[in-house]
Design an enzyme around this catalytic site. Structure first.
Site, PDB file in Angstrom:
ATOM      1  N   GLU A  79       0.828  -1.215   0.000  1.00 18.04           N
ATOM      2  CA  GLU A  79       0.000   0.000   0.000  1.00 18.04           C
ATOM      3  C   GLU A  79       0.859   1.261   0.000  1.00 18.04           C
ATOM      4  O   GLU A  79       0.354   2.359   0.199  1.00 18.04           O
ATOM      5  CB  GLU A  79      -0.921  -0.014   1.227  1.00 18.04           C
ATOM      6  CG  GLU A  79      -1.906  -1.175   1.241  1.00 18.04           C
ATOM      7  CD  GLU A  79      -2.723  -1.240  -0.036  1.00 18.04           C
ATOM      8  OE1 GLU A  79      -2.770  -2.320  -0.660  1.00 18.04           O
ATOM      9  OE2 GLU A  79      -3.290  -0.202  -0.429  1.00 18.04           O
TER      10      GLU A  79
ATOM     11  N   ARG B  19      16.772   9.627 -22.263  1.00 17.96           N
ATOM     12  CA  ARG B  19      16.804   9.815 -23.708  1.00 17.96           C
ATOM     13  C   ARG B  19      16.993  11.291 -24.070  1.00 17.96           C
ATOM     14  O   ARG B  19      17.383  11.625 -25.191  1.00 17.96           O
ATOM     15  CB  ARG B  19      15.574   9.263 -24.399  1.00 17.96           C
ATOM     16  CG  ARG B  19      14.274   9.982 -24.055  1.00 17.96           C
ATOM     17  CD  ARG B  19      13.094   9.332 -24.701  1.00 17.96           C
ATOM     18  NE  ARG B  19      13.090   9.524 -26.145  1.00 17.96           N
ATOM     19  CZ  ARG B  19      12.626  10.640 -26.742  1.00 17.96           C
ATOM     20  NH1 ARG B  19      12.172  11.648 -26.003  1.00 17.96           N
ATOM     21  NH2 ARG B  19      12.639  10.754 -28.052  1.00 17.96           N
TER      22      ARG B  19
HETATM   23  C1  LIG Z   1       3.027   0.746  -3.789  1.00 18.62           C
HETATM   24  O1  LIG Z   1       3.778   1.343  -4.833  1.00 18.62           O
HETATM   25  C2  LIG Z   1       3.076   1.700  -5.963  1.00 18.62           C
HETATM   26  C3  LIG Z   1       1.868   1.086  -6.269  1.00 18.62           C
HETATM   27  C4  LIG Z   1       1.189   1.483  -7.413  1.00 18.62           C
HETATM   28  C5  LIG Z   1       1.712   2.487  -8.240  1.00 18.62           C
HETATM   29  N1  LIG Z   1       1.140   3.020  -9.395  1.00 18.62           N
HETATM   30  C6  LIG Z   1       1.865   3.995  -9.907  1.00 18.62           C
HETATM   31  C7  LIG Z   1       1.508   4.782 -11.116  1.00 18.62           C
HETATM   32  O2  LIG Z   1       2.273   5.710 -11.452  1.00 18.62           O
HETATM   33  O3  LIG Z   1       0.462   4.470 -11.697  1.00 18.62           O
HETATM   34  S1  LIG Z   1       3.297   4.290  -9.064  1.00 18.62           S
HETATM   35  C8  LIG Z   1       2.926   3.073  -7.891  1.00 18.62           C
HETATM   36  C9  LIG Z   1       3.627   2.685  -6.772  1.00 18.62           C
END
Ligand SMILES: COc1ccc2nc(C(=O)O)sc2c1
Length: 243
Positions: A115, A158
């Site tokens: 989480e 890049r």
């Molecule tokens: C728990 O760490 C997470 C979980 C979901 C997540 N989704 C991201 C996104 O940029 O969509 S970064 C990210 C980090």
């Protein structure tokens, strides 16, 4: 630029050593170091997470482990670092973000799982005047930050001088002028009965440039009207407006 990534899945970052990014590392344009967060655990189970205060599903990553990991990784190099925490609750990562980060001497990515990371880790870094960006790569939720780091590192590296064979490519990217790129074509001239637009074979560079700009405006209006609306007043000339 030095890039550090702290993660419980170091293998997830292996693609950063392939292809263009791998060549940038080999050319000394980028230094990359990936660190296993569990190196900073002290218990036999190498626990990196614990139950959330206030209840609720899932687990939260422990502040002690992250605090020690960040302190240790930051101390590896005296260059000032921007800490980046990928999170679905973050500000949007955009091409402008990537461009801005090219000015950083060092980026330290903290990959959350479960989480997320105990908020006090970010709060502690900020109160120590360390720059910290909590960013999201899109309006969807991944399982952890590692994939987001792959995306962000590629988008930033890049743009670094010497990485792309032809620097003009970065100038003509989608988003670099606020518009989506139009369609691209190569040989053969006709493929499965579909011909390359004649203007592209005309050799008339002014007409080609106009055609490409019109296709970019058309595609942006159809797919991302929000980008068109966000363009600065002076971004469109009379010919654009006539389109
Ligand atoms: C728990 O760490 C997470 C979980 C979901 C997540 N989704 C991201 C996104 O940029 O969509 S970064 C990210 C980090």
């Amino acid at each position: 630029m030095r890039i550090d990534v702290i993660t419980i899945f170091p293998g997830y970052l292996a693609p950063l050593r392939e292809a263009l990014l791998g060549r940038a590392i080999g050319a000394g344009l980028v230094d990359l170091a990936v660190h296993d967060l569990r190196s900073w655990t002290r218990d036999v189970h190498q626990a990196v997470d614990d139950s959330p205060y206030g209840g609720g599903p899932g687990m939260v990553m422990r502040p002690q482990v992250w605090g020690e990991a960040l302190d240790a990784v930051l101390a590896l190099d005296e260059r000032p670092a921007r800490i980046v925490v990928p999170t679905p609750a973050g500000r949007p990562f955009t091409q402008a973000t990537a461009q801005a980060w090219t000015g950083e001497e060092r980026l330290v990515f903290a990959c959350g799982r479960y989480e997320g990371i105990d908020q006090r880790v970010v709060d502690d870094a900020r109160r120590r005047d360390l720059p910290v960006d909590e960013v999201s790569i899109g309006d969807y939720v991944l399982v952890g930050g590692e994939v987001a780091v792959l995306v962000m590192v590629e988008a930033v590296v890049r743009l670094l001088p010497g990485v792309l064979g032809n620097p003009a490519s970065a100038q003509q990217d989608s988003f670099s002028d606020g518009l989506l790129e139009g369609p691209a074509y190569t040989r053969p001239e006709v493929w499965r009965g579909l011909a390359v637009p004649e203007v592209l074979r005309s050799g008339n560079h002014a007409k080609i440039a106009r055609w490409r700009r019109d296709r970019a405006l058309e595609r942006t209006a159809q797919r991302r009207p929000d980008l068109l609306a966000a363009l600065p007043e002076d971004a469109l000339d009379d010919a654009d407006r006539a389109f």
